[in-house]
Write an enzyme that holds these catalytic residues in place. Structure first.
Site, mmCIF file in Angstrom:
data_model
loop_
_atom_site.group_PDB
_atom_site.id
_atom_site.type_symbol
_atom_site.label_atom_id
_atom_site.label_comp_id
_atom_site.label_asym_id
_atom_site.label_seq_id
_atom_site.Cartn_x
_atom_site.Cartn_y
_atom_site.Cartn_z
ATOM 1 N N HIS A 1 -31.234 16.041 17.151
ATOM 2 C CA HIS A 1 -30.534 16.331 15.899
ATOM 3 C C HIS A 1 -29.659 15.170 15.466
ATOM 4 O O HIS A 1 -28.771 15.343 14.630
ATOM 5 C CB HIS A 1 -29.696 17.607 16.054
ATOM 6 C CG HIS A 1 -30.543 18.841 16.167
ATOM 7 N ND1 HIS A 1 -30.051 20.014 16.677
ATOM 8 C CD2 HIS A 1 -31.843 19.071 15.864
ATOM 9 C CE1 HIS A 1 -31.019 20.930 16.651
ATOM 10 N NE2 HIS A 1 -32.112 20.373 16.177
ATOM 11 N N ARG B 1 -15.037 15.406 12.998
ATOM 12 C CA ARG B 1 -15.690 15.529 14.319
ATOM 13 C C ARG B 1 -15.761 14.175 15.019
ATOM 14 O O ARG B 1 -15.630 14.057 16.229
ATOM 15 C CB ARG B 1 -17.080 16.149 14.141
ATOM 16 C CG ARG B 1 -17.004 17.591 13.663
ATOM 17 C CD ARG B 1 -18.338 18.100 13.170
ATOM 18 N NE ARG B 1 -19.289 18.296 14.267
ATOM 19 C CZ ARG B 1 -20.578 18.618 14.058
ATOM 20 N NH1 ARG B 1 -21.035 18.748 12.823
ATOM 21 N NH2 ARG B 1 -21.397 18.783 15.080
HETATM 22 C C1 BV8 Z 1 -36.824 22.322 10.974
HETATM 23 C C2 BV8 Z 1 -26.963 18.603 13.605
HETATM 24 C C3 BV8 Z 1 -39.108 21.983 10.341
HETATM 25 C C4 BV8 Z 1 -25.978 18.842 12.535
HETATM 26 C C5 BV8 Z 1 -28.090 20.749 13.781
HETATM 27 C C6 BV8 Z 1 -36.804 30.771 10.869
HETATM 28 C C7 BV8 Z 1 -37.713 30.397 11.853
HETATM 29 C C8 BV8 Z 1 -37.871 29.054 12.223
HETATM 30 C C9 BV8 Z 1 -37.085 28.066 11.637
HETATM 31 C C10 BV8 Z 1 -36.176 28.457 10.677
HETATM 32 C C11 BV8 Z 1 -36.039 29.778 10.282
HETATM 33 N N1 BV8 Z 1 -35.083 29.819 9.306
HETATM 34 C C12 BV8 Z 1 -34.616 28.566 9.104
HETATM 35 C C13 BV8 Z 1 -35.273 27.740 9.918
HETATM 36 C C14 BV8 Z 1 -35.104 26.317 10.034
HETATM 37 C C15 BV8 Z 1 -33.799 25.945 10.697
HETATM 38 C C16 BV8 Z 1 -33.189 26.983 11.594
HETATM 39 O O1 BV8 Z 1 -33.592 27.133 12.752
HETATM 40 N N2 BV8 Z 1 -32.165 27.684 11.080
HETATM 41 C C17 BV8 Z 1 -31.474 28.679 11.864
HETATM 42 C C18 BV8 Z 1 -30.034 28.786 11.398
HETATM 43 C C19 BV8 Z 1 -32.219 29.997 11.737
HETATM 44 N N3 BV8 Z 1 -34.109 24.787 11.487
HETATM 45 C C20 BV8 Z 1 -34.139 23.596 10.864
HETATM 46 O O2 BV8 Z 1 -33.901 23.422 9.708
HETATM 47 C C21 BV8 Z 1 -34.545 22.430 11.750
HETATM 48 N N4 BV8 Z 1 -35.638 21.738 11.112
HETATM 49 O O3 BV8 Z 1 -37.057 23.472 11.277
HETATM 50 O O4 BV8 Z 1 -37.772 21.469 10.422
HETATM 51 C C22 BV8 Z 1 -39.829 21.600 11.584
HETATM 52 C C23 BV8 Z 1 -40.080 22.551 12.571
HETATM 53 C C24 BV8 Z 1 -40.771 22.169 13.702
HETATM 54 C C25 BV8 Z 1 -41.198 20.859 13.853
HETATM 55 C C26 BV8 Z 1 -40.928 19.946 12.846
HETATM 56 C C27 BV8 Z 1 -40.230 20.307 11.714
HETATM 57 C C28 BV8 Z 1 -33.416 21.442 11.887
HETATM 58 C C29 BV8 Z 1 -32.261 22.104 12.573
HETATM 59 C C30 BV8 Z 1 -31.221 21.030 12.913
HETATM 60 C C31 BV8 Z 1 -29.896 21.368 12.271
HETATM 61 N N5 BV8 Z 1 -28.881 20.462 12.786
HETATM 62 N N6 BV8 Z 1 -27.216 19.856 14.289
HETATM 63 C C32 BV8 Z 1 -24.582 18.938 13.085
HETATM 64 O O5 BV8 Z 1 -24.400 19.017 14.321
HETATM 65 O O6 BV8 Z 1 -23.678 18.947 12.241
HETATM 66 S S1 BV8 Z 1 -28.206 22.268 14.491
HETATM 67 C C33 BV8 Z 1 -26.709 22.571 15.238
HETATM 68 O O7 BV8 Z 1 -26.606 23.955 15.369
HETATM 69 C C34 BV8 Z 1 -26.671 22.050 16.631
HETATM 70 O O8 BV8 Z 1 -27.261 20.788 16.775
HETATM 71 C C35 BV8 Z 1 -27.391 23.101 17.383
HETATM 72 O O9 BV8 Z 1 -28.752 22.877 17.390
HETATM 73 C C36 BV8 Z 1 -27.106 24.291 16.566
HETATM 74 C C37 BV8 Z 1 -26.056 25.069 17.293
HETATM 75 O O10 BV8 Z 1 -26.748 25.645 18.289
HETATM 76 P P1 BV8 Z 1 -26.204 25.586 19.789
HETATM 77 O O11 BV8 Z 1 -26.212 24.189 20.258
HETATM 78 O O12 BV8 Z 1 -26.998 26.570 20.511
HETATM 79 O O13 BV8 Z 1 -24.692 26.012 19.668
HETATM 80 P P2 BV8 Z 1 -24.155 27.488 19.401
HETATM 81 O O14 BV8 Z 1 -22.744 27.365 19.014
HETATM 82 O O15 BV8 Z 1 -25.118 28.210 18.524
HETATM 83 O O16 BV8 Z 1 -24.252 28.169 20.842
HETATM 84 C C38 BV8 Z 1 -23.497 27.673 21.899
HETATM 85 C C39 BV8 Z 1 -23.985 28.393 23.139
HETATM 86 O O17 BV8 Z 1 -23.256 27.878 24.262
HETATM 87 C C40 BV8 Z 1 -23.736 29.882 23.095
HETATM 88 O O18 BV8 Z 1 -24.861 30.559 23.618
HETATM 89 C C41 BV8 Z 1 -22.540 30.067 24.032
HETATM 90 O O19 BV8 Z 1 -22.595 31.312 24.729
HETATM 91 C C42 BV8 Z 1 -22.728 28.944 25.000
HETATM 92 N N7 BV8 Z 1 -21.488 28.439 25.605
HETATM 93 C C43 BV8 Z 1 -20.250 28.386 25.053
HETATM 94 N N8 BV8 Z 1 -19.393 27.841 25.947
HETATM 95 C C44 BV8 Z 1 -20.120 27.525 27.061
HETATM 96 C C45 BV8 Z 1 -21.447 27.905 26.844
HETATM 97 N N9 BV8 Z 1 -22.408 27.748 27.766
HETATM 98 C C46 BV8 Z 1 -22.049 27.182 28.937
HETATM 99 N N10 BV8 Z 1 -20.792 26.785 29.218
HETATM 100 C C47 BV8 Z 1 -19.807 26.938 28.313
HETATM 101 N N11 BV8 Z 1 -18.563 26.556 28.615
#
Ligand code: BV8
Length: 234
Positions: A109, A57
């Protein structure tokens, strides 16, 4: 009247710049789900695999082809021309917001172009490959560098600053994020509770679209400049 705007961006912001989103191409990298590679457990089990994931990446981001798109440029203009303050929170680990001219960017992140030493905790810029033989430029320890990236299960960066901004903003906009990942996906509810106007700018409705008062569907490169023109014209 001075505005207070919080913007949250996700992978869809960088899609038109050629960077695949997490959920594109059925969300696989080398037959692994990114969510399974972007974890401390994966790094402990197979550091070379995780280093390869980020090195690939990083190479793409620095290949001279990937560049900010019209949405990045529009948000930078908004920051510079807004009568008020703007906090740009990005889930993305690329540097396209900065390259477009945004100055006040909070990478909740982490950042692909920075690596952290597990021996001395210092964070340094690394634009090339990082692996188990890389030496820390601060303490000199070899083999303890990891991407300065927040993995699943780790605590995002800048949460206090983000929560404070959400409590006082009058506009919250989310751009290009699927609303899959928390705590970022919950920001819209905090902003609404604080009385902000909430708008989702996305290619398709996100998992939390019903939390937003306003939705604008389309590619970020089209809908974000239009929205910024309206905000600045208001
Ligand atoms: C945490 C870095 C505690 C790494 C990333 C249940 C409930 C609550 C939480 C959880 C749960 N189960 C598990 C959890 C925790 C977990 C979580 O949420 N898991 C998910 C899978 C369920 N979260 C964590 O672990 C986080 N930490 O919770 O700690 C805490 C809580 C509160 C306060 C303090 C502490 C840490 C999460 C961070 C992980 N690291 N990134 C790397 O990049 O390699 S996350 C990574 O995935 C990205 O950074 C991003 O956040 C995520 C991807 O999401 P999006 O950015 O939305 O991308 P995606 O592909 O999903 O979607 C793209 C969108 O764009 C789509 O909608 C698409 O339609 C649209 N799109 C596409 N093309 C276009 C477009 N829009 C406009 N124009 C276009 N051309």
């Amino acid at each position: 009247m001075a505005r207070s705007i919080v913007i949250l961006t996700g992978a869809g912001m960088s899609a038109e710049s050629g960077i695949a989103t997490f959920r594109d191409s059925d969300g696989l990298w080398e037959n692994h789900r990114p969510e399974d590679v972007a974890t401390p457990e994966a790094f402990a089990a197979d550091p070379d695999l995780v280093h390869r994931f980020y090195n690939a990446r990083r190479r793409q981001l620095t290949d001279g082809v990937v560049a900010p798109n019209a949405a990045h440029v529009a948000l930078a203009r908004l920051e510079h021309e807004l009568d008020g303050d703007l906090l740009l929170v990005t889930q993305n680990i690329d540097d396209l917001h900065e390259r477009a001219g945004s100055a006040n960017v909070l990478h909740m992140h982490g950042e692909l172009l920075r690596s952290r030493c597990r021996a001395c905790d210092s964070v340094s810029e690394f634009r090339g490959d990082v692996d188990a033989s890389t030496r820390c430029p601060v303490c000199g320890t070899e083999g303890e560098m990891r991407p300065h990236v927040v993995w699943f299960g780790e605590i995002p960066l800048g949460m206090d600053q983000i929560f404070t901004a959400l409590e006082r903003c009058d506009v919250f906009a989310a751009v290009g994020t699927s609303g899959n990942v928390y705590p970022a996906a919950g920001f819209v509810q905090m902003a609404r509770a604080a009385g902000a106007h909430t708008v989702e700018l996305n290619l398709e409705p996100s998992w939390v679209n019903t939390d937003f008062e306003e939705t604008r569907l389309g590619p970020a490169g089209t809908v974000v400049p239009q929205w910024v023109d309206e905000v600045l014209g208001a």
